[in-house]
Scaffold this motif. Structure first.
Motif, short mmCIF file in Angstrom:
data_model
loop_
_atom_site.label_atom_id
_atom_site.label_comp_id
_atom_site.label_asym_id
_atom_site.label_seq_id
_atom_site.Cartn_x
_atom_site.Cartn_y
_atom_site.Cartn_z
N ASP A 179 0.86 -1.29 -0.02
CA ASP A 179 0.04 -0.08 0.12
C ASP A 179 0.80 1.52 -0.20
OD1 ASP A 179 -2.38 -1.52 0.66
OD2 ASP A 179 -1.57 -2.06 2.52
N THR A 197 -4.43 0.82 0.48
CA THR A 197 -5.02 0.27 1.59
C THR A 197 -6.45 0.10 1.59
OG1 THR A 197 -3.45 2.11 2.31
CG2 THR A 197 -4.71 1.16 3.92
N ALA A 251 -2.50 3.05 5.20
CA ALA A 251 -1.05 2.35 5.53
C ALA A 251 0.08 2.57 4.57
CB ALA A 251 -1.34 0.78 5.56
#
Lengths: 391, 292
Positions: free
Chosen positions: A43, A90, A48
């Motif tokens: 990600d 993410t 994240a």
């Protein structure tokens, strides 16, 4: 009007199809017989992204290093690694779709990633269907490598130890290194993370758990709870949660004059903890880490940290180190099995024993989790001041 | 016993900040019958202004506090001018939705500009702990308590004894009659928003100093709790907001000291429901008939 929409849609599908076909063609031309393709699902945008970017760097660095040192030897023949990175944003749907594209279009032999637990959960069905081994550097939830009935997921592995393992090792550290007999636990009960670590901690802790206080993510005021526990008898506090609330608890307890040692999981291991708590309050604090430059877990740790610093100008973070290990675990699996097929890599990963990772000497257990030592990093005045390997 | 008194003090601290926020809700409701859901976000803006004045301009804490109050007062007036004034003669629900819109705008705007990460508030005043008879209180807690009480007394004085205060009370009682008496309604409403926003900003700066962390969503929960406090004390009644704020603060702290600590927020909201069922006008509210 309807006709226009249908024609328009058909046009878009056609163009998209040609574009997709073009991509497939191009990549299949590149692949030659002595290249092993690895997919990277990181990600690099979204919530994240700070983990994802660090991990992508770690995986890229491992590939570069392996190729520079002659690549992977199989049956006397030298293979080179090639990594194809995709951003999972993410987002669970995006994670499943890029994983599928790596397996079906790019024909990768193995996947490094995804970064977080929910990402792994959405990629598992795709990897299983494509019979492609997948190794997540950093997903921590206990159940990601298991099926609903408790059997192991045949194609899912991880490089980071699972959360309950972390709780067990923290308890061991509290008993052996801090000599704590009575402990108070604060746990973040808004996710499995805090509660999972707490239950493993309680099971493994030899002393007495005086009190468990739960809080929700976002809580700022801990005065009342701290006042309540203040007069109890305890010689350490465990904060099983993340740095935002951990920092607040640390500040408020130290302000109140509670000066016992504090231990926490990797969620506390962030510079923000000391920022929120204040440097002078961040002493006698220990958190679980996967990798520390100060406490090399194996003989390969220090050379890795040095080489990485030379290439990137900074020391690798624990996330970088875990992704680096993930790639090297795939290499070890290929060499042990002497084959580059996906089934051989899967078998090799499942049978990996005494592998010298930069994050520890590890063996993969029957549930596809690594068994290794853990590093507890100590902080004084907001800075890392010690690191102990918990065997 | 000392633990009980200590918890009471913790509760009063928390309650003072809720009270500062609740005053804004109550005044705005009292004057234009609007529940200003963007009020909690003014509190957040205030904290960010305080952060800016101390961290970037290196101002003294109290100067930063006053400047943050002034800037937030201006923003409060601007929000009223842009988002509420054009809707003054629309159904009440339209203004309420506009308030929610402003709230989301401020939260997401700040997230967009400065990220959703927590920031550590500069520790402009060094924490010192005082002990007496086993009870502990820090200088920051004292600053919070004293500042809130001074601001509340100041507000009471303004409302009771100044010309503007008299105008506020008149507009609240009957806007049409007030305007016939030569009171400028728009000015009075702007003034109310300015004061409410300044108080909220003060709460934000004090909380920033106390907890040492601010983020764009920090106004949501305290905003809701202050609203509960305002209703609890009797919405539209100024002393009611202070009483409600302190009560909610103490209630929340006391619940945390029991084994039910996981349910502290639920209990605060349950309190709102109970009050609305038993005495909808709040603790200090009188039952009066709506004019028909």
């Amino acid at each position: 009007m309807k006709k226009i929409i249908i024609v328009g849609a058909a046009f878009i599908v056609a163009v998209g199809g040609i574009a997709a076909f073009g991509v497939v063609n191009k990549s299949s031309k590149v692949s030659t017989s002595n290249v092993i393709k690895i997919g990277g699902v990181f990600d690099t945008s979204g919530d994240a992204s700070s983990y994802g970017k660090a991990e992508q760097d770690g995986a890229d660095f491992a590939i570069k290093q392996i190729n520079a040192n002659g690549g992977v030897k199989v049956n006397g023949k030298n293979y080179k690694f090639k990594i194809i990175n995709k951003d999972a944003k993410t987002d669970n749907t995006e994670t499943a779709s890029v994983t599928s594209s790596l397996i079906n279009n790019e024909k990768v032999s193995a996947i490094v990633g995804p970064v977080i637990t929910s990402g792994v959960q959405s990629a598992v069905p795709v990897a299983t269907q494509g019979k492609t081994p997948m190794i997540s550097p950093t997903a921590g939830a206990d159940n990601i490598t298991l099926q609903k009935n408790g059997d192991v997921q045949p194609y899912v592995f991880r490089a980071q130890y699972k959360n309950s393992f972390m709780g067990t090792k923290m308890a061991q550290f509290a008993t052996e290194n801090l000599k704590a007999k009575n402990i108070v636990i604060f746990q973040d009960n808004s996710s499995d993370y805090g509660t999972g670590i707490t239950s493993a901690f309680k099971k493994a802790f030899k002393g007495n758990v005086v009190d468990v206080e739960s809080y929700q993510a976002g809580t700022k005021d801990f005065q009342a709870v701290l006042t309540k526990i203040k007069d109890k008898k305890f010689d350490a506090i465990a904060i099983n949660g993340y740095y935002t609330e951990g920092g607040a608890i640390l500040k408020q307890m130290r302000d109140m004059g509670i000066n016992v040692p504090v231990i926490g999981p990797d969620g506390i291991g962030d510079p923000k903890t000391a920022e929120i708590a204040g440097n002078k309050n961040t002493s006698n604090v220990y958190y679980a880490s996967h990798f520390s430059v100060d406490a090399p877990a194996t003989k390969v740790s220090a050379p890795f940290a040095k080489a990485y610093k030379k290439a990137y100008g900074k020391y690798p973070s624990q996330f970088t180190a875990l992704a680096y290990d993930s790639v090297r675990m795939i290499k070890a699996a290929i060499e042990n099995e002497n084959s580059t097929s996906k089934s051989a890599i899967t078998k090799g990963l499942a049978n990996l024993k005494n592998f010298d990772g930069v994050t520890g000497k590890m063996s993969i257990d029957k549930d596809h989790n690594p068994v290794k030592s853990m590093v507890m990093v100590g902080m004084t005045d907001g800075k890392e001041s010690s690191a102990v390997v918990v065997k | 016993m000392t633990t009980f008194i200590q918890q009471l003090i913790n509760g009063l601290m928390l309650g003072s900040v809720y009270a500062l926020l609740a005053l804004g809700y109550t005044m705005v409701y009292g004057i234009i019958k609007l529940i200003n859901f963007a009020h909690g976000d003014i509190y957040m803006l205030g904290a960010y202004f305080g952060y800016f004045f101390i961290k970037v301009l290196h101002l003294n804490f109290f100067i930063a506090l006053i400047l943050a109050m002034v800037v937030s007062a201006v923003i409060g007036v601007v929000i009223e001018y842009i988002a509420y004034r054009p809707l003054r003669h629309s159904p009440r629900i339209a203004v309420l939705i506009s308030a929610l819109g402003i709230s989301f705008f401020l939260e997401n705007g700040m997230t967009y500009l400065y990220g959703s990460d927590q920031r550590s508030f500069p520790q402009a005043i060094k924490t010192v702990q005082y002990q007496f008879c086993g009870i502990q209180i820090s200088n920051i807690q004292l600053i919070i308590a004293v500042t809130s009480i001074v601001l509340m007394l100041l507000l009471t004085y303004i409302v009771k004894n100044t010309k503007m205060g008299r105008a506020m009370r008149a507009v609240s009682a009957d806007p049409d009659a007030a305007s016939l008496m030569g009171i400028n309604i728009n000015h009075t409403i702007s003034f109310t928003f300015a004061i409410g926003s300044a108080l909220a900003a003060a709460g934000g700066v004090l909380i920033g100093l106390y907890y040492n962390s601010i983020d764009p969503l920090m106004g949501m929960t305290p905003g809701l709790k202050a609203f509960v406090a305002a209703v609890l004390g009797g919405i539209g009644i100024i002393p009611g907001a202070a009483v409600g704020g302190w009560l909610i603060g103490i209630l929340e702290t006391m619940v945390q000291a029991t084994p039910f600590s996981d349910y502290k927020d639920a209990i605060v909201y349950a309190m709102l429901i109970v009050i609305l069922l038993i005495k909808p006008t709040g603790i200090l509210g009188k039952n009066k008939r709506e004019k028909v």
